[in-house]
Design a protein around this motif. Structure first.
Motif, PDB file in Angstrom:
ATOM      1  N   GLY A   1       0.820  -1.213   0.000  1.00 52.50           N
ATOM      2  CA  GLY A   1       0.000   0.000   0.000  1.00 52.50           C
ATOM      3  C   GLY A   1       0.848   1.255   0.000  1.00 52.50           C
ATOM      4  O   GLY A   1       0.590   2.198  -0.757  1.00 52.50           O
ATOM      5  N   ALA A   2       1.873   1.274   0.855  1.00 50.33           N
ATOM      6  CA  ALA A   2       2.734   2.458   0.923  1.00 50.33           C
ATOM      7  C   ALA A   2       3.476   2.679  -0.389  1.00 50.33           C
ATOM      8  O   ALA A   2       3.577   3.812  -0.867  1.00 50.33           O
ATOM      9  CB  ALA A   2       3.713   2.325   2.088  1.00 50.33           C
TER      10      ALA A   2
ATOM     11  N   ILE B   1       1.523   9.843  -0.666  1.00 45.90           N
ATOM     12  CA  ILE B   1       1.927   9.861   0.743  1.00 45.90           C
ATOM     13  C   ILE B   1       3.012  10.905   0.962  1.00 45.90           C
ATOM     14  O   ILE B   1       2.953  11.694   1.916  1.00 45.90           O
ATOM     15  CB  ILE B   1       2.392   8.456   1.183  1.00 45.90           C
TER      16      ILE B   1
ATOM     17  N   ARG C   1       5.795   7.402   6.267  1.00 43.24           N
ATOM     18  CA  ARG C   1       5.102   6.850   5.097  1.00 43.24           C
ATOM     19  C   ARG C   1       4.144   5.732   5.488  1.00 43.24           C
ATOM     20  O   ARG C   1       3.003   5.694   5.029  1.00 43.24           O
ATOM     21  CB  ARG C   1       6.119   6.330   4.083  1.00 43.24           C
TER      22      ARG C   1
ATOM     23  N   TYR D   1       0.072   5.993   5.329  1.00 47.60           N
ATOM     24  CA  TYR D   1      -0.708   5.007   4.580  1.00 47.60           C
ATOM     25  C   TYR D   1      -1.850   4.482   5.447  1.00 47.60           C
ATOM     26  O   TYR D   1      -2.991   4.409   4.999  1.00 47.60           O
ATOM     27  CB  TYR D   1       0.185   3.849   4.102  1.00 47.60           C
ATOM     28  N   GLU D   2      -1.553   4.133   6.682  1.00 45.86           N
ATOM     29  CA  GLU D   2      -2.608   3.616   7.555  1.00 45.86           C
ATOM     30  C   GLU D   2      -3.668   4.677   7.862  1.00 45.86           C
ATOM     31  O   GLU D   2      -4.857   4.389   7.861  1.00 45.86           O
ATOM     32  CB  GLU D   2      -2.025   3.089   8.870  1.00 45.86           C
TER      33      GLU D   2
ATOM     34  N   TYR E   1      -5.414   5.648   4.102  1.00 48.27           N
ATOM     35  CA  TYR E   1      -5.952   4.609   3.224  1.00 48.27           C
ATOM     36  C   TYR E   1      -6.494   3.365   3.945  1.00 48.27           C
ATOM     37  O   TYR E   1      -7.251   2.616   3.360  1.00 48.27           O
ATOM     38  CB  TYR E   1      -4.894   4.174   2.206  1.00 48.27           C
ATOM     39  N   LYS E   2      -6.074   3.113   5.167  1.00 46.15           N
ATOM     40  CA  LYS E   2      -6.568   1.947   5.911  1.00 46.15           C
ATOM     41  C   LYS E   2      -7.502   2.445   7.012  1.00 46.15           C
ATOM     42  O   LYS E   2      -7.145   2.488   8.175  1.00 46.15           O
ATOM     43  CB  LYS E   2      -5.408   1.148   6.525  1.00 46.15           C
TER      44      LYS E   2
ATOM     45  N   LYS F   1       1.098   3.980  -3.167  1.00 47.19           N
ATOM     46  CA  LYS F   1       0.633   5.356  -2.958  1.00 47.19           C
ATOM     47  C   LYS F   1       1.771   6.300  -2.581  1.00 47.19           C
ATOM     48  O   LYS F   1       1.531   7.378  -2.044  1.00 47.19           O
ATOM     49  CB  LYS F   1      -0.422   5.384  -1.839  1.00 47.19           C
TER      50      LYS F   1
END
Length: 141
Positions: free
Chosen positions: A51-52, A59, A84, A88-89, A92-93, A55
């Motif tokens: 994910g990181a 990020i 980063r 991401y968390e 996006y999470k 994106k």
């Protein structure tokens, strides 16, 4: 084992990818020597790293926008990659509470970075967490 260990492994992987221009697979082979240590949640580590990396430019833009007087080039490689993963968390999470992502980033920075890093990381992430609650352009929330 805890998700913190998975986050730490994701940090090591992202660090290798960033510092040595390693691919994710090469980094995994180095970190896990073909197999992950017992108790590591590989799927969570991989989800964070994938994910990181997917994106990364977005990020980095979040980090640049909210790191007053600090360009990405001036940040330590460790701090930059802790940020980063946490960004991401946070962004996006959404199933991970922002407060958890921030606390985990601070705890990891205590282990892998300097004493001053935790304040620096907390300051940036605290600004970014507020974006989670803002409506997107054109969103009717």
């Amino acid at each position: 084992m805890s998700r913190r260990k998975a986050r730490e492994d994701a940090l090591r992987l992202l660090y290798l990818c960033d510092l040595c221009s390693s691919t994710e697979q090469e980094a995994e082979n180095i970190i896990w020597h073909q197999t992950a240590p017992e108790g590591v949640d590989i799927s969570f580590s991989r989800e964070l790293i994938n994910g990181a990396l997917a994106k990364l430019s977005e990020i980095d833009e979040y980090i640049n926008r909210h790191s007053q007087n600090w360009s990405m080039e001036r940040m330590s490689v460790v701090d930059k990659n802790i940020l980063r993963l946490a960004v991401y968390e946070i962004i996006y999470k959404l199933e991970t509470p922002a407060k958890v992502a921030i606390n985990e980033a601070i705890e990891i920075s205590k282990k892998y970075s300097t004493e001053k890093s935790k304040v620096f990381i907390n300051g940036i992430l605290d600004k970014i967490k507020n974006l989670r609650d803002l409506p997107e352009e054109g969103d009717d929330r």
